[in-house]
Enzyme design. Structure first.
Site, mmCIF file in Angstrom:
data_model
loop_
_atom_site.group_PDB
_atom_site.id
_atom_site.type_symbol
_atom_site.label_atom_id
_atom_site.label_comp_id
_atom_site.label_asym_id
_atom_site.label_seq_id
_atom_site.Cartn_x
_atom_site.Cartn_y
_atom_site.Cartn_z
ATOM 1 N N LYS A 10 4.018 -56.774 56.216
ATOM 2 C CA LYS A 10 2.889 -57.298 56.980
ATOM 3 C C LYS A 10 1.695 -57.423 55.924
ATOM 4 O O LYS A 10 1.678 -56.882 54.790
ATOM 5 C CB LYS A 10 2.477 -56.089 57.777
ATOM 6 N N PRO A 91 6.170 -51.157 47.944
ATOM 7 C CA PRO A 91 5.706 -49.995 47.551
ATOM 8 C C PRO A 91 4.599 -49.275 48.646
ATOM 9 O O PRO A 91 4.475 -49.801 49.584
ATOM 10 C CB PRO A 91 4.620 -50.626 46.477
ATOM 11 N N ALA A 93 1.618 -47.150 50.354
ATOM 12 C CA ALA A 93 0.165 -46.940 50.405
ATOM 13 C C ALA A 93 -0.234 -48.400 49.446
ATOM 14 O O ALA A 93 -1.005 -48.296 48.584
ATOM 15 C CB ALA A 93 -0.184 -45.814 49.628
ATOM 16 N N ALA A 94 0.290 -49.397 50.035
ATOM 17 C CA ALA A 94 0.035 -50.542 49.420
ATOM 18 C C ALA A 94 -0.801 -52.003 50.323
ATOM 19 O O ALA A 94 -0.931 -53.030 49.722
ATOM 20 C CB ALA A 94 1.376 -51.085 48.815
ATOM 21 N N GLY A 95 -1.141 -51.581 51.622
ATOM 22 C CA GLY A 95 -1.598 -52.568 52.369
ATOM 23 C C GLY A 95 -0.572 -53.570 53.085
ATOM 24 O O GLY A 95 -0.933 -54.635 53.547
ATOM 25 N N LEU A 96 0.808 -52.996 52.916
ATOM 26 C CA LEU A 96 1.718 -53.868 53.642
ATOM 27 C C LEU A 96 2.499 -53.537 54.741
ATOM 28 O O LEU A 96 3.373 -53.967 55.194
ATOM 29 C CB LEU A 96 2.684 -54.217 52.502
ATOM 30 N N GLY A 98 4.055 -50.817 54.943
ATOM 31 C CA GLY A 98 5.447 -50.650 54.665
ATOM 32 C C GLY A 98 6.006 -49.695 55.727
ATOM 33 O O GLY A 98 7.160 -49.674 56.063
ATOM 34 N N GLY A 99 5.542 -48.212 56.002
ATOM 35 C CA GLY A 99 5.946 -47.370 56.738
ATOM 36 C C GLY A 99 5.881 -47.825 58.052
ATOM 37 O O GLY A 99 6.753 -47.786 59.190
ATOM 38 N N ALA A 101 6.260 -51.064 59.289
ATOM 39 C CA ALA A 101 7.229 -51.963 59.277
ATOM 40 C C ALA A 101 8.486 -51.481 59.428
ATOM 41 O O ALA A 101 9.313 -51.729 60.245
ATOM 42 C CB ALA A 101 7.000 -53.038 57.854
ATOM 43 N N ASP A 130 -0.700 -50.192 62.963
ATOM 44 C CA ASP A 130 -0.021 -51.343 62.725
ATOM 45 C C ASP A 130 1.348 -51.461 63.474
ATOM 46 O O ASP A 130 1.960 -52.441 63.205
ATOM 47 C CB ASP A 130 0.367 -51.560 61.138
#
Length: 270
Positions: A10, A91, A93-96, A98-99, A101, A130
């Site tokens: 994301k 990665p 805690a990366a602003g993507l 991830g968790g 998603a 998110d």
């Protein structure tokens, strides 16, 4: 039965923080977009739920019983268990997202298996702001804490994107806490491209204050032929958008040579 789902990375094409709420959260306006790359989840039916993590970043998932994949499984009623292998390529805690998603991919798997309950959006929102957007993984506008979603047709679908992270984890909470509280205005109107170009990320400045390496990433990406460079979410990952595959390829080579220690992922917007 075997299922495979990509947990699409994301990014926030724009992220406007409007105010602090009394419940401790923040009122946001954002444009979520998703890259066609990310973590990969494979699943098969099992007697009970289980999660195994492999890949480049398995150490970021500390508790196998309290990560977002396990929590997403627990949030959804099913007749059968699922044994999931999570290939963690993004990665933590990366602003993507991830968790988030990963959780969204679990929702899509369960939907294919047995369908989702009517209140799936509320169940997803309880897992994280998110997560509802990540279930759909298509470009949309998010308001409120990010859970109030509005569909929007994207003229950036297929755009080449490069993600760069300095391999420094950055927790969301401290970044929001460091926000100066100034409302700099609403999302602009227009097409997704116009909103992205005229928008901003209000968390960029506080994130750079906590993680100065973000500024180095932004400078490096701005030294390529990108038409937009911005930090995603609360950082530390930044993204750059390119009009052609050649310019994106050249940027990846340029940054990988100059900063071999950084994490990079190249793809296209969904």
């Amino acid at each position: 039965m075997g299922l495979t789902e990509t947990a699409y990375a994301k990014i926030n094409l724009a992220l406007h923080v409007r105010k602090r709420r009394e419940d401790g959260y923040h009122e946001l306006e954002t444009v979520f977009a998703f890259v066609d790359q990310g973590d990969v989840l494979t699943a098969k039916r099992a007697v009970m739920d289980e999660v195994r993590t492999v890949g480049e970043f398995p150490g970021g998932i500390d508790d196998p019983f309290d990560n977002l994949v396990s929590r997403a499984l627990a949030a959804l009623p099913r007749a059968d268990g699922l044994s999931i292998t999570l290939e963690k390529n993004l990665p933590v805690a990366a602003g993507l997202g991830g968790g988030s998603a990963d959780a969204g991919a679990v929702f899509r798997m369960v939907e294919q298996m047995s369908g989702l309950p009517d209140d799936w959006q509320a169940r997803a929102a309880r897992l994280g702001a998110d997560v509802p957007a990540c279930v759909e993984s298509t470009t949309c506008v998010g308001r409120g804490t990010g859970t109030e979603l509005e569909p929007i047709e994207s003229d950036l679908t297929g755009t080449h994107v490069l993600l760069v992270n300095p391999r420094v984890p950055l927790a969301t909470g401290p970044v929001f806490k460091a926000w100066d509280g100034e409302d700099r205005g609403a999302l602009p109107e227009g097409s997704v491209r116009e909103i992205a170009l005229a928008g901003r990320n209000d968390l960029e400045q506080p994130a750079v204050g906590l993680c100065p390496e973000i500024a180095d990433v932004l400078v490096s990406l701005r030294g390529t032929d990108a038409f937009l460079v911005r930090m995603s979410g609360s950082g530390a990952t930044c993204f750059a958008l390119y009009d052609t595959a050649d310019t994106a390829d050249a940027a990846r080579v340029q940054i990988a040579r100059a900063h071999p220690q950084w994490w990079l992922m190249q793809g296209r917007l969904r």
